[in-house]
Write a protein that holds these residues in place. Structure first.
Motif, PDB file in Angstrom:
ATOM      1  N   TYR A  81      41.021  27.567  34.049  1.00  0.00           N
ATOM      2  CA  TYR A  81      42.125  27.163  34.497  1.00  0.00           C
ATOM      3  C   TYR A  81      43.219  27.517  33.239  1.00  0.00           C
ATOM      4  O   TYR A  81      44.265  27.635  33.580  1.00  0.00           O
ATOM      5  CB  TYR A  81      42.053  25.746  34.954  1.00  0.00           C
ATOM      6  CG  TYR A  81      43.263  25.212  35.436  1.00  0.00           C
ATOM      7  CD1 TYR A  81      43.945  24.144  35.089  1.00  0.00           C
ATOM      8  CD2 TYR A  81      43.638  25.788  36.632  1.00  0.00           C
ATOM      9  CE1 TYR A  81      44.833  23.544  35.487  1.00  0.00           C
ATOM     10  CE2 TYR A  81      44.963  25.061  37.268  1.00  0.00           C
ATOM     11  CZ  TYR A  81      45.480  24.067  36.503  1.00  0.00           C
ATOM     12  OH  TYR A  81      46.902  23.789  37.174  1.00  0.00           O
ATOM     13  N   GLU A  82      42.835  26.931  32.317  1.00  0.00           N
ATOM     14  CA  GLU A  82      43.579  26.973  31.157  1.00  0.00           C
ATOM     15  C   GLU A  82      44.349  28.511  30.861  1.00  0.00           C
ATOM     16  O   GLU A  82      45.350  28.548  30.747  1.00  0.00           O
ATOM     17  CB  GLU A  82      42.961  26.418  29.747  1.00  0.00           C
ATOM     18  CG  GLU A  82      43.165  25.316  29.500  1.00  0.00           C
ATOM     19  CD  GLU A  82      42.281  24.890  28.164  1.00  0.00           C
ATOM     20  OE1 GLU A  82      41.540  23.745  28.098  1.00  0.00           O
ATOM     21  OE2 GLU A  82      42.271  25.732  27.315  1.00  0.00           O
ATOM     22  N   VAL A  83      43.117  29.623  31.029  1.00  0.00           N
ATOM     23  CA  VAL A  83      43.769  30.778  30.709  1.00  0.00           C
ATOM     24  C   VAL A  83      44.557  31.180  32.211  1.00  0.00           C
ATOM     25  O   VAL A  83      45.660  31.839  32.011  1.00  0.00           O
ATOM     26  CB  VAL A  83      42.281  31.912  30.807  1.00  0.00           C
ATOM     27  CG1 VAL A  83      42.885  33.169  30.954  1.00  0.00           C
ATOM     28  CG2 VAL A  83      41.894  31.407  29.550  1.00  0.00           C
ATOM     29  N   PHE A  84      44.269  30.461  33.109  1.00  0.00           N
ATOM     30  CA  PHE A  84      45.027  30.745  34.439  1.00  0.00           C
ATOM     31  C   PHE A  84      46.398  29.992  34.340  1.00  0.00           C
ATOM     32  O   PHE A  84      47.458  30.840  34.502  1.00  0.00           O
ATOM     33  CB  PHE A  84      44.382  29.879  35.596  1.00  0.00           C
ATOM     34  CG  PHE A  84      44.983  30.244  36.962  1.00  0.00           C
ATOM     35  CD1 PHE A  84      45.481  29.073  37.436  1.00  0.00           C
ATOM     36  CD2 PHE A  84      44.961  31.539  37.528  1.00  0.00           C
ATOM     37  CE1 PHE A  84      46.288  29.368  38.774  1.00  0.00           C
ATOM     38  CE2 PHE A  84      45.931  31.810  38.665  1.00  0.00           C
ATOM     39  CZ  PHE A  84      46.458  30.458  39.543  1.00  0.00           C
ATOM     40  N   VAL A  85      46.523  29.084  33.698  1.00  0.00           N
ATOM     41  CA  VAL A  85      47.808  28.221  33.189  1.00  0.00           C
ATOM     42  C   VAL A  85      48.503  29.030  32.446  1.00  0.00           C
ATOM     43  O   VAL A  85      49.745  29.390  32.506  1.00  0.00           O
ATOM     44  CB  VAL A  85      47.669  26.924  32.982  1.00  0.00           C
ATOM     45  CG1 VAL A  85      48.921  26.182  32.167  1.00  0.00           C
ATOM     46  CG2 VAL A  85      47.131  25.837  33.867  1.00  0.00           C
ATOM     47  N   GLU A  86      47.929  29.643  31.190  1.00  0.00           N
ATOM     48  CA  GLU A  86      48.555  30.654  30.309  1.00  0.00           C
ATOM     49  C   GLU A  86      48.883  31.995  31.194  1.00  0.00           C
ATOM     50  O   GLU A  86      50.023  32.187  31.119  1.00  0.00           O
ATOM     51  CB  GLU A  86      47.363  31.184  29.377  1.00  0.00           C
ATOM     52  CG  GLU A  86      47.112  30.205  28.277  1.00  0.00           C
ATOM     53  CD  GLU A  86      46.343  30.688  27.255  1.00  0.00           C
ATOM     54  OE1 GLU A  86      45.368  30.014  26.783  1.00  0.00           O
ATOM     55  OE2 GLU A  86      46.197  32.120  27.323  1.00  0.00           O
ATOM     56  N   ASP A  98      52.183  41.722  30.282  1.00  0.00           N
ATOM     57  CA  ASP A  98      50.755  42.221  29.737  1.00  0.00           C
ATOM     58  C   ASP A  98      50.036  40.929  29.477  1.00  0.00           C
ATOM     59  O   ASP A  98      48.899  40.917  29.786  1.00  0.00           O
ATOM     60  CB  ASP A  98      51.134  42.899  28.224  1.00  0.00           C
ATOM     61  CG  ASP A  98      51.490  44.358  28.537  1.00  0.00           C
ATOM     62  OD1 ASP A  98      51.932  45.352  27.861  1.00  0.00           O
ATOM     63  OD2 ASP A  98      51.443  44.736  29.944  1.00  0.00           O
ATOM     64  N   GLN A  99      50.537  39.906  28.920  1.00  0.00           N
ATOM     65  CA  GLN A  99      49.954  38.822  28.523  1.00  0.00           C
ATOM     66  C   GLN A  99      49.261  38.349  29.777  1.00  0.00           C
ATOM     67  O   GLN A  99      48.364  37.462  29.908  1.00  0.00           O
ATOM     68  CB  GLN A  99      50.923  37.688  27.981  1.00  0.00           C
ATOM     69  CG  GLN A  99      50.199  36.906  26.855  1.00  0.00           C
ATOM     70  CD  GLN A  99      51.113  36.193  25.991  1.00  0.00           C
ATOM     71  OE1 GLN A  99      52.329  36.696  26.006  1.00  0.00           O
ATOM     72  NE2 GLN A  99      50.948  35.069  25.231  1.00  0.00           N
ATOM     73  N   ALA A 100      50.504  38.121  30.814  1.00  0.00           N
ATOM     74  CA  ALA A 100      49.893  37.649  32.025  1.00  0.00           C
ATOM     75  C   ALA A 100      48.791  38.258  32.813  1.00  0.00           C
ATOM     76  O   ALA A 100      47.583  37.700  33.263  1.00  0.00           O
ATOM     77  CB  ALA A 100      51.256  37.577  33.096  1.00  0.00           C
ATOM     78  N   ARG A 101      49.112  39.745  32.566  1.00  0.00           N
ATOM     79  CA  ARG A 101      48.004  40.301  33.284  1.00  0.00           C
ATOM     80  C   ARG A 101      46.771  40.115  32.409  1.00  0.00           C
ATOM     81  O   ARG A 101      45.693  40.111  32.958  1.00  0.00           O
ATOM     82  CB  ARG A 101      48.364  41.802  33.106  1.00  0.00           C
ATOM     83  CG  ARG A 101      47.333  42.610  33.735  1.00  0.00           C
ATOM     84  CD  ARG A 101      47.799  44.041  34.339  1.00  0.00           C
ATOM     85  NE  ARG A 101      48.586  43.897  35.738  1.00  0.00           N
ATOM     86  CZ  ARG A 101      49.847  44.214  35.617  1.00  0.00           C
ATOM     87  NH1 ARG A 101      50.669  44.714  34.846  1.00  0.00           N
ATOM     88  NH2 ARG A 101      50.498  43.742  36.798  1.00  0.00           N
ATOM     89  N   VAL A 123      40.819  35.487  33.631  1.00  0.00           N
ATOM     90  CA  VAL A 123      40.797  34.751  34.658  1.00  0.00           C
ATOM     91  C   VAL A 123      39.591  35.369  35.746  1.00  0.00           C
ATOM     92  O   VAL A 123      38.743  34.781  36.043  1.00  0.00           O
ATOM     93  CB  VAL A 123      42.031  34.091  35.326  1.00  0.00           C
ATOM     94  CG1 VAL A 123      41.726  33.529  36.606  1.00  0.00           C
ATOM     95  CG2 VAL A 123      42.630  33.163  34.456  1.00  0.00           C
ATOM     96  N   GLU A 124      40.290  36.528  36.108  1.00  0.00           N
ATOM     97  CA  GLU A 124      39.661  37.106  36.990  1.00  0.00           C
ATOM     98  C   GLU A 124      38.000  37.164  36.632  1.00  0.00           C
ATOM     99  O   GLU A 124      37.101  37.038  37.523  1.00  0.00           O
ATOM    100  CB  GLU A 124      40.139  38.460  37.521  1.00  0.00           C
ATOM    101  CG  GLU A 124      40.859  38.288  38.500  1.00  0.00           C
ATOM    102  CD  GLU A 124      41.532  39.634  38.890  1.00  0.00           C
ATOM    103  OE1 GLU A 124      40.726  40.599  39.385  1.00  0.00           O
ATOM    104  OE2 GLU A 124      42.832  40.081  38.694  1.00  0.00           O
ATOM    105  N   ALA A 125      37.991  37.899  35.425  1.00  0.00           N
ATOM    106  CA  ALA A 125      36.697  38.055  34.869  1.00  0.00           C
ATOM    107  C   ALA A 125      35.583  36.889  34.810  1.00  0.00           C
ATOM    108  O   ALA A 125      34.691  36.737  35.274  1.00  0.00           O
ATOM    109  CB  ALA A 125      36.777  38.428  33.538  1.00  0.00           C
TER     110      ALA A 125
END
Lengths: 746, 122
Positions: A181-186, A204-207, A213-215
């Motif tokens: 979730y943190e990474v998701f939030v990021e 890019d960062q988002a991706r 997150v996906e991983a």
């Protein structure tokens, strides 16, 4: 034709118009002049306005263009602002502005035909810009939608799933989820960042984050048992994938947007800017050119207008001047004529009588008046001359002329003052009857009354005028009734009767004298006849006696009778002599022969002769006493003296009583001899004394005594011829003394 | 044979007249003037008076008047003898009552006739 000649002809033409109309013309000219000037001025104003309008238009255009430009810029700014921060406010504002700008540019294009092209291009550019913007907005909306729905909502959904999931998990899964979730939030943050700052780093960062997150989720989900958790994880993963997809879509959209921004908006914005700049610049140039043109035009207009104004004003003023002159010149001339005529110069030539206008008529009238005045002047002069003549006559007539109206004189000529002794003012102030002797006043008044009432009346009236000194003057008035100032009056000539009366008197006296003389002459003739007849009677009777009684008469008687005849003849001879002497005396034919005379002897002989004559008449008894101074001697005419003394002595004897003696005295005076004959006879009445020496005069008391009345007349003449004097001193009853004084002569 | 008064102041004429009358056989009274004549007229009876007119003092007319005033003398025939030939005088004389008026010079023939006529019966 020079100016003044032209003016003169113009004035002459003007004078054919009546003055009233000329003034209307003047008014008209001035009004026209003013109107024209106003027109010119308005043309100038119009030109000015045009210029102003044009300039204003230019300026407005400029303003419009500037506005358009600024609006264009603002639109671009708004768009950019919107691009920067796509908020609805900015969008709205931009949209609004874009629309309004589009409309306004369209309006301007319509309004400015010459700029239609560029303006329409501008409008197209705006349109493109606006539509680009619209697309952009749509795109933004899509982006927003895409982001909100694709990312935000999904993110939220995912967040809530994460939360739920996290709740359902424990331990390491939870921590993993939390970390995921943190990474998701990021990722969400990066997405957010990307959304607001769409640069590749954020993407890019988002991706990147999403991939993690996906991983992570994949791991989790692989590890998670089938079931709700897994479903949840799969859902999450789906969401993450959705978000990824959305990101991709967002990336596309953003790319599209960027492209749109760059191309559509940017280009059209550039285009718009370029067009508007060009427009503005062109406009400015045009404005400048136009201003130059306009200024030049204006200058030209001003010059033309000025020239025209000057012409108009000049013409107007000239016309006014002509019209004024057409009145003023003849008026001045007329004034000159009037003044000259008023000053009495009636020979002044009135000019301008042939002009066709009112002043010409006036000049004509003036001419007529002048002629009339001249004629009147001449008539007056003639009348004055005539009056002078009449006055000359009236004033110099040696007659008094008065005019009586009512009870007093209203006119009296100068001679009246001489006649009445009163000055003219006083004459006219008193009732005329007061000037007349009271005894005559009634008659004069009565005649006056009759004359005034038209009754027949004597023309000549004699009456006495009372003079101031109290004395009166006999006058004769010759009066007629006249009309004086429409009233009945009397015109009377008063003549001083004094002279005439005196003349009448003297004529009467002369007639009297003549009558007397005639009487005397008749008497003389009668007396002479008587005197002649007496001796004739003696002679005849004597002759007849001698003839008829010759024998009966004694010689002594015959001698007596013959003596009677002798006496008679002598008497007749003497009488004849006297008559002849008188005749000679009357015709001045007496001769003067002075000779030396011894007076004593002479006197004695005279006395002797007188006594002889007297005794013949029966008066031989009278006495004459002689007294002569011895020394008396003189040179005298004996014959004349004999007459004188003889006459005086015979008178003395004739008119004396018998007893009265007569005295003859002769005495010597200084340079002369005095003879005095004195008697004590009947004397001479006082009234006869002055007439004593008149021919044929006989004293009143001597009528019965025979005598011819010639003796003294002859005596006086004789004395006068000697150069001597004869004087008589006598009173009735007392005697007479006659003194003859003769110069000694020699 | 009448008694005649002659009143005449001229001596020669009086003398001649007196002579004539006397030669005619009349008696004559002579007067030298009017007064004298009046006096002599009263003194004697007269048959005729011959009187001159122009005399000193009383003239012939006065004499006649006076004579007429007196009864004694008023009837005596009176004749004027005068040198005045004026018709008025002649008329006057006759009017006064004179029987005749003789003018001088008179001729004796006429005089004689007159006297004879007037003294007829005397």
């Amino acid at each position: 034709m020079n100016f003044s000649a032209a003016s003169w002809r113009a004035v002459a033409s003007l004078r054919r118009i009546p003055i009233r109309l000329r003034f209307y013309l003047l008014a008209g000219v001035n009004v026209a002049m003013v109107a024209l000037l106003l027109v010119l001025f308005s043309r100038y104003e119009a030109a000015q306005e045009n210029l102003q309008d044009s300039q204003t238009r230019m300026q407005q255009l400029d303003l419009t263009l500037r506005t358009l430009q600024s609006d264009g810029n603002r639109l671009q700014a708004l768009i950019r602002q919107y691009i920067d921060r796509p908020e609805p406010g900015a969008q709205e504002a931009a949209t609004r502005l874009g629309k309004s700008l589009y409309d306004r540019v369209g309006e301007s294009a319509m309004a400015h035909a010459d700029l239609r092209g560029p303006l329409q291009s501008a409008q197209a550019a705006v349109s493109v810009l606006v539509s680009s913007f619209d697309h952009l907005v749509t795109l933004n909306t899509r982006i927003q939608t895409s982001y909100e729905s694709g990312i935000l909502n999904t993110g939220r959904d995912a967040s809530s799933r994460f939360a739920r999931l996290s709740e359902s998990l424990t331990g390491s899964q939870k921590a993993q989820i939390a970390k995921t979730y943190e990474v998701f939030v990021e990722a969400l943050l990066s997405l957010n960042a990307f959304y607001f700052h769409p640069d590749t780093a954020n993407a890019d960062q988002a991706r990147n984050s999403l991939e993690r997150v996906e991983a992570s989720l994949n791991l989790l989900s692989a590890a998670a048992p089938a079931g709700a958790q897994r479903d949840a994880l799969l859902a999450l993963t789906a969401r993450a994938r959705d978000i990824d997809t959305s990101l991709t879509r967002l990336e596309q959209l953003l790319l599209e947007r960027s492209g749109m921004m760059r191309v559509d908006v940017g280009v059209s914005a550039e285009r718009l800017t370029a067009i508007s700049d060009t427009l503005l610049a062109d406009n400015q140039r045009r404005q400048a050119t136009l201003r130059e043109q306009h200024l030049a035009e204006r200058r030209g207009v001003i010059v033309i207008l000025l020239v025209l104004a000057v012409l108009v004003a000049g013409l107007g003023l000239y016309s006014s001047w002509l019209i004024a002159r057409s009145v003023q010149q003849p008026l001045v001339e007329l004034m000159g004529s009037v003044n000259a005529l008023a000053a009495g110069n009636l020979h002044h030539d009135v000019r301008g009588a042939d002009a066709p206008d009112e002043l010409g008529t006036l000049a004509q009238t003036l001419q007529t008046l002048k002629t009339g005045a001249l004629a009147r002047q001449q008539a007056e002069a003639a009348m004055r001359l005539s009056e002078e003549h009449y006055r000359n006559v009236v004033d110099n007539i040696p007659e008094t002329i008065v005019i009586v109206r009512g009870d007093r004189m209203i006119f009296a000529n100068p001679r009246a003052t001489e006649l009445t002794g009163l000055p003219t003012p006083e004459l006219l102030s008193r009732p005329f009857l007061s000037l007349i002797h009271p005894d005559d006043a009634a008659m004069v008044a009565e005649r006056h009354r009759r004359r005034m009432s038209g009754e027949p009346v004597e023309r000549y009236t004699q009456f006495r005028l009372l003079r101031p000194g109290g004395d009166f003057l006999w006058v004769e008035s010759s009066a007629v009734a006249v009309t004086w100032d429409d009233q009945p009056a009397t015109l009377a000539f008063l003549g001083d009767l004094t002279e005439r009366r005196r003349a009448e008197e003297s004529v009467r006296a002369a007639l009297e004298q003549q009558k007397e003389l005639n009487e005397l002459r008749s008497r003389f003739i009668a007396m002479a006849s008587h005197e002649f007849r007496t001796p004739l009677s003696t002679i005849l009777s004597s002759a007849e006696l001698l003839r008829d009684y010759d024998d009966k008469l004694p010689a002594a008687e015959k001698r007596d009778i013959l003596r009677g005849i002798e006496n008679g003849v002598q008497r007749m001879a003497s009488l004849l002599n006297d008559v002849l002497t008188v005749g000679r005396v009357e015709s001045g034919k007496i001769e003067f022969h002075p000779a030396r005379l011894t007076l004593k002897t002479f006197c004695q002989s005279v006395i002797a002769e007188v006594m002889r004559s007297e005794s013949r008449q029966g008066r031989g008894d009278r006495q004459v006493n002689l007294h002569v101074e011895e020394t008396a001697a003189a040179v005298l005419d004996e014959q004349l003296l004999r007459h004188v003394l003889g006459n005086l002595l015979s008178n003395a004897i004739k008119y004396s009583p018998p007893q009265g003696g007569v005295q003859l005295t002769v005495s010597a005076l200084a340079g002369g001899i005095e003879f005095t004959v004195a008697d004590g006879g009947i004397g001479i009445p006082d009234e006869d004394l002055p007439h004593l020496f008149d021919t044929f005069h006989r004293g009143r008391n001597a009528r019965n005594v025979p005598g011819t009345g010639l003796g003294l007349a002859i005596a006086k003449k004789a004395v006068e011829i000697h150069g001597g004097t004869i004087a008589v001193d006598s009173s009735v009853g007392k005697g007479t003394r006659v003194t003859v004084t003769l110069p000694a002569g020699g | 044979m009448a008694n005649i008064l002659v009143v005449e102041d001229e001596t020669d004429i009086r003398n001649n007249l007196a002579r004539f009358l006397r030669l005619e056989g009349h008696s004559v009274v002579e007067a030298v003037d009017g007064i004298d004549g009046l006096a002599k007229a009263q003194s004697a009876p007269l048959d005729l008076i011959l009187c001159d007119i122009s005399m000193p003092g009383l003239n012939g007319y006065a004499v006649l008047e006076k004579l007429q005033a007196s009864p004694q003398t008023c009837d005596i025939p009176f004749v004027f003898v005068s040198a005045s030939v004026e018709p008025g005088k002649q008329a006057r004389g006759v009017e006064m009552g004179a029987k005749a008026y003789v003018t001088k010079p008179f001729n004796l023939v006429a005089m004689r006739e007159l006297i004879n006529r007037l003294t007829q019966g005397a």
